[in-house]
Design a protein around this motif. Structure first.
Motif, short mmCIF file in Angstrom:
data_model
loop_
_atom_site.label_atom_id
_atom_site.label_comp_id
_atom_site.label_asym_id
_atom_site.label_seq_id
_atom_site.Cartn_x
_atom_site.Cartn_y
_atom_site.Cartn_z
N ALA A 1 0.83 -1.22 0.00
CA ALA A 1 0.00 0.00 0.00
C ALA A 1 0.86 1.26 0.00
O ALA A 1 0.70 2.15 0.83
N TRP A 2 1.77 1.33 -0.94
CA TRP A 2 2.69 2.47 -1.07
C TRP A 2 1.91 3.79 -1.13
O TRP A 2 2.34 4.81 -0.57
N SER B 1 -0.90 13.17 3.38
CA SER B 1 -0.57 11.88 3.97
C SER B 1 -0.93 11.81 5.44
O SER B 1 -1.24 12.82 6.08
N ARG C 1 2.33 13.13 -0.04
CA ARG C 1 2.83 14.44 0.37
C ARG C 1 1.92 15.07 1.41
O ARG C 1 1.71 14.47 2.47
N GLU C 2 1.38 16.27 1.11
CA GLU C 2 0.64 17.00 2.15
C GLU C 2 -0.68 16.34 2.53
O GLU C 2 -1.31 16.73 3.50
N SER D 1 3.61 9.01 2.86
CA SER D 1 3.86 10.42 2.53
C SER D 1 4.73 10.56 1.28
O SER D 1 4.74 11.61 0.66
N PHE D 2 5.46 9.48 0.91
CA PHE D 2 6.22 9.56 -0.34
C PHE D 2 5.26 9.79 -1.51
O PHE D 2 5.57 10.50 -2.45
N ALA D 3 4.09 9.16 -1.43
CA ALA D 3 3.13 9.28 -2.52
C ALA D 3 2.14 10.41 -2.30
O ALA D 3 1.72 11.07 -3.23
N GLU E 1 0.63 11.34 8.84
CA GLU E 1 1.97 11.53 9.40
C GLU E 1 2.99 11.54 8.25
O GLU E 1 2.69 12.12 7.20
N TYR E 2 4.15 10.92 8.45
CA TYR E 2 5.15 10.93 7.39
C TYR E 2 6.06 9.73 7.57
O TYR E 2 6.07 9.08 8.62
N VAL E 3 6.82 9.45 6.55
CA VAL E 3 7.78 8.36 6.64
C VAL E 3 9.09 8.86 6.05
O VAL E 3 9.11 9.78 5.23
N GLY E 4 10.17 8.31 6.49
CA GLY E 4 11.49 8.69 5.97
C GLY E 4 12.50 7.67 6.46
O GLY E 4 12.14 6.55 6.81
#
Lengths: 523, 465
Positions: free
Chosen positions: B322-323, B334, B331-332, B327-329, B336-339
């Protein structure tokens, strides 16, 4: 005539899922046994735990002898293409530079590995000194006034910047609710501020790749809390009007945060301070040579001006003249509190410090200059390849990376950038397209860093050239790749996107399937 | 500059002749020309106030060792410091694997050339999933505190509510991280703990639970070491109000303690450090989040999740589940976020669990319980010392109260330090309800001799000898 054979083949072990290596009764390692005298004194310790709080049966973990565990993981290692094994210019924006092994010695020593974070300060003066000195170095490199190493990565640092913006504005009694960023900044610049309650506004770039001051003017207002921006952006193009951008946001009362996750092309060349930024961060696992570890642990070193220093996470590391030693300073007036356990990813801090000490001021500048030289050299080589273009900033040099486009090749051959990506694996390389959305059609982002020789850059360009030739000669060959990689092609991505098909653990797989992806259905 | 131009081992193209040839190929006169887009007033013209550097590796080592020698690590003393970060034995193979170039220096390659990275992390999730009895386990996040904070945000999105409850007995740093991560959208309430037992104050919890509450977060064992014996009742109470029960665990306890779903947990999270990762001054951290495989929950995970995929040659392939959720897909838009977070520690924890196996995880949990029970018991025999000071059964960590002895927690630690012992965490400032107390941590690395030395030293200090 193009052939599947490239003269390279990655290790292919067909290594089973670890659960299929289990052999009941085998042991991988034994645990220290409690002395008999202790057992006699304490009796049955588990009896004191209520039954429902005890584990009923042994956890279903693999049972393997030690040698097979080692072999399994070494085989998986061989099926992983670490930076050390390839010409890793294909993962643009990630700054895949050389990670000197000597720095590992400074991290794996018990002098770092066996330190507990709450030891008496007198017993950790070495590590505190390293953090303190690195703070000083970072101040020089950025021109900012104070650094914290607490964030565990670049995105975490963006989140921390947003938290500080919020705290700063609340302290001033201002109610601003928008953070502005650009389309070519990292996705986390758009995502993380949302957590702090900000509406995020994206400023688009024009067709030449530059963001116009006029576009920014349209969105900056009394509601603007901050601008979060990358420069150079992911395209490798430096925004020459950055100072005006910042002046504009400052004039509207907003703050400016600099995403310097990747600062590799501008170390010692241009700084956050001169551009007027209020805060910034560096990824120690990118620019400062701490290894990426398959995706962390990293470190986002966050720096701020004097005005914002009272909002940094606690503790800061300070030097006490009287005791002549460093200490953990929790007395930070408006601190946002903590964002991560203890003091951040100390191994990355130690490596970054050692890396800077191995280069010195002059060496650091040389890193940036050669990273930019290498990039422009690779750009020059890429220009000679059929089907690829470098959109934006025509005729201009780039900084540390370039976002290329294979649009022409796609139009000519039907081969798309993800096909090329998989074919690169057949040549023993990496290849990464772009963050989303793909503003540049059929993108690839290449960043050579300072770590590769001219010959290696030639070699990588020749891989691109070979694949271009293959695409024109036999598109199906490229589309069917990879052939020489760790596994054959995965064709059906519904196993990743369909909630009725995906399996995120082996036990979930076993509930859903028998053998090789045979649905269990009703049985 | 008088010094010869730097040719640095890390920068092959620092050779002057090569640079000239490359510039000629590009059609540029100098490297400076490549920076043409940077306005002159933004160019830094000074000299960085950074030392010249140690260009030869030997001198660098000398320099680093001189600084590092000022550290006195736990392995050179006897240490009983814990509190979410403890010394455990790290099997040699854990370090062998995580220092392999392939894993150490890989990053974000594709599921083909980085197949091993994906498989190792899928297997890590699979083994941890068995330990916590859940079908979904995330790729590691920054640390256990981040995992808890993120789990609470997940719970808020699932329930559509905006208030969470955390225990007052939580590690104060973790409480700060959670509060920070939840602010400003989510209110964080605290529930009291009983100062005699160390357990959640059920009456206080009942007063705080309502239809507004998205989730209740508890830990097992708690920061104070207590095994939350009322966990099932607590989970039932949360569920009765439509709230989720989020449980934070120390996974090394789960060979002997119940996996949280057994007593009603909806989301399990925790810190990986105990599974084969050195302490690194608090820098060896990784967090995990686990849940049942329900789309309504999985779609709210911000982290990466790796799934298994068939290949044309009947091998095991892997990729991102489920890419489009991340947040990579998005962005705003999303969640939270991933990194870059802590993947290497996930691989390491997998190696650890594979080595330990079912029996090893049971044995280590059992050994920790026996040794810590012995230490607590023996310290309690010192006049005026109450140990274990809390009545709840405990795992690894326990509170020692000194109110009846003529010595403060601070003084005790100061005197122990003189004897070469790092004592417990001083709780007196942040847990005033517990009086002059220390939190001791005893694991499988502490022998009877070690514990006896602690007890003898503490007795000497208390008795003023």
């Amino acid at each position: 005539m193009s052939t599947k054979d490239t003269g390279f083949h990655q290790a292919r072990w067909n290594e089973p899922i670890i659960y299929d290596l289990t052999s009941p009764g085998e042991r991988g390692i034994l645990v220290p046994q409690t002395e008999g005298e202790i057992k006699d004194r304490v009796g049955d310790v588990l009896a004191r735990v209520p039954e429902k709080m005890r584990r009923v049966s042994r956890a279903p973990l693999p049972e393997m002898g030690q040698s097979r565990v080692l072999q399994h993981y070494l085989r998986l290692a061989q099926e992983t293409l670490g930076r050390d094994l390839n010409i890793d210019v294909g993962q643009g924006t990630c700054t895949m530079k050389y990670n000197p092994p000597v720095n590992e010695a400074f991290v794996t020593t018990p002098k770092i590995a066996d330190l507990h974070p709450l030891q008496d300060e007198r017993t950790v003066q070495g590590v505190l000194e390293i953090v303190y000195r690195l703070d000083k170095f970072m101040r020089e490199i950025s021109g900012l006034d104070r650094f914290s190493f607490q964030p565990g990565g670049g995105s975490h640092a963006i989140y921390t910047m947003a938290a500080m913006v919020r705290a700063y504005l609340e302290q001033k009694g201002e109610n601003r609710d928008e953070i502005v960023t650009t389309l070519f900044s990292h996705p986390s610049d758009a995502a993380a501020p949302r957590l702090k309650g900000y509406k995020v506004i994206i400023v688009p770039a024009e067709e030449d790749g530059f963001v116009r001051l006029a576009s920014l003017e349209k969105v900056v207002s009394e509601r603007t809390a901050a601008l979060f921006i990358t420069n150079p952006e992911d395209t490798g193009i430096f925004n020459p009007h950055i100072r005006q951008f910042i002046d504009l946001v400052h004039a509207a009362g907003g703050l400016c945060g600099y995403d310097q996750a990747n600062a590799n092309g501008i170390l010692g060349i241009t700084r956050a301070k001169e551009a007027g930024f209020d805060m910034s961060f560096f990824n120690l696992h990118k620019t400062f040579a701490s290894p990426h570890g398959c995706g962390g642990p990293g470190s986002g070193a966050i720096g701020v001006t004097e005005e914002l220093a009272p909002f940094l996470p606690v503790p800061l590391i300070d030097y006490d003249e009287r005791s002549g030693g460093c200490f953990l300073n929790y007395d930070v007036e408006h601190t946002i509190g903590k964002v991560k356990d203890y003091y951040g990813v100390i191994p990355a801090v130690v490596r970054a410090y050692a890396w800077i000490m191995s280069l010195g001021a002059e060496g650091i500048r040389e890193v940036a200059r050669v990273a930019v030289l290498n990039n422009n050299y690779l750009l020059h080589k890429m220009y000679q390849i059929k089907g690829v273009e470098a959109p934006f900033a025509p005729g201009k040099h780039r900084l540390e990376q370039v976002r290329y486009s294979w649009q022409k090749l796609t139009e000519d051959t039907g081969v798309v950038t993800t096909d090329i990506q998989q074919r690169v694996a057949d040549y023993g390389g990496h290849y990464w397209m772009s963050h989303e959305p793909w503003v540049v059609p059929q993108p690839v982002t290449l960043e050579p860093t300072e770590s590769y020789s001219r010959d290696e850059l030639d070699k990588y360009a020749s891989i691109m050239e070979r694949i271009s030739e293959e695409a024109y000669d036999d598109p199906e060959l490229v589309k069917g790749s990879p052939y020489n990689s760790t596994i054959g092609k995965m064709a059906d991505h519904s196993y990743l996107d369909d909630p009725d098909k995906w399996a995120i653990t082996w036990r979930a797989y076993k509930k859903r399937y028998r053998g090789y992806f045979n649905p269990r259905g009703d049985d | 500059m008088d010094r010869e131009k730097l040719v640095h081992p890390y920068i092959p193209n620092s050779v002057p002749g090569v640079q000239e040839e490359m510039l000629a190929a590009i059609g540029a006169k100098s490297i400076d020309e490549l920076y043409e887009l940077i306005p002159d007033d933004l160019l830094f013209k000074g000299k960085l106030d950074i030392p010249e550097g140690y260009r030869d590796e030997y001198s660098l080592r000398r320099h680093m060792n001189e600084i590092l020698d000022k550290n006195v690590p736990t392995s050179e003393r006897l240490s009983f410091l814990g509190g979410s970060c403890s010394p455990h034995y790290v099997p040699a193979i854990c370090d062998v694997i995580n220092s392999r170039s392939e894993f150490l220096t890989a990053y974000a390659g594709e599921p083909y050339e980085d197949h091993g990275r994906f498989q190792a992390l899928f297997e890590y999730a699979s083994m941890l999933g068995e330990l916590v009895d859940m079908d979904v386990v995330s790729v590691p996040t920054y640390d256990g505190s981040q995992a808890a904070a993120s789990a609470l945000r997940i719970a808020c999105r699932i329930t559509g509510r905006k208030t969470v409850i955390i225990p007052r007995s939580l590690n104060p740093d973790r409480a700060s991280i959670i509060a920070n991560y939840c602010y400003p959208q989510i209110d964080v309430l605290t529930v009291n703990y009983d100062a005699r037992s160390g357990l959640i104050d059920i009456a206080d919890l009942k007063g705080k639970l309502s239809k507004r509450i998205a989730a209740l977060y508890i830990e097992n064992p708690s920061f104070l070491g207590a095994i939350e014996t009322n966990a099932a009742q607590i989970a039932d109470l949360a569920h009765a109000h439509g709230a989720l029960c989020v449980v934070g665990v120390d996974p090394i306890s789960l060979g002997v303690l119940a996996p949280p779903p057994q007593y009603g947990a909806d989301i399990v999270c925790g810190e990986l450090q105990s599974l084969g990762i050195h302490m690194y001054y608090g820098g060896g951290r990784g967090g995990f989040i686990a849940s049942a495989d329900e789309e309504r929950i999985v779609s709210e995970f911000p982290t990466r999740l790796f799934g298994i995929v068939p290949t044309v040659d009947h091998a095991w392939g892997f990729g991102d589940v489920a890419w489009e959720r991340t947040s990579f897909a998005r962005r705003e838009d999303s969640k939270e976020y991933v990194g870059t977070m802590a993947a290497l520690w996930g691989i390491t924890a997998g190696v650890y669990l594979a080595l330990m196996g079912p029996q090893g995880m049971h044995d280590v949990g059992h050994t920790i319980m026996e040794r810590s029970a012995y230490a607590a018991q023996e310290l309690g025999k010192i006049g005026g010392v109450s140990s274990p000071a809390l009545r709840a059964p405990f795992f690894q960590e326990f509170v020692v109260n000194l109110d009846g002895a003529a010595v403060t927690a601070r003084r005790m630690n100061e005197e122990l330090l003189k004897m070469g012992i790092y004592g417990g965490i001083d709780l007196s400032r942040e847990f005033p309800k517990l009086g002059e107390s220390l939190l001791f941590s005893v694991t499988e690395v502490h022998t009877k001799k070690d514990i006896d030395r602690l007890v003898t030293s503490a007795r000497q200090i208390v008795e003023g000898r």
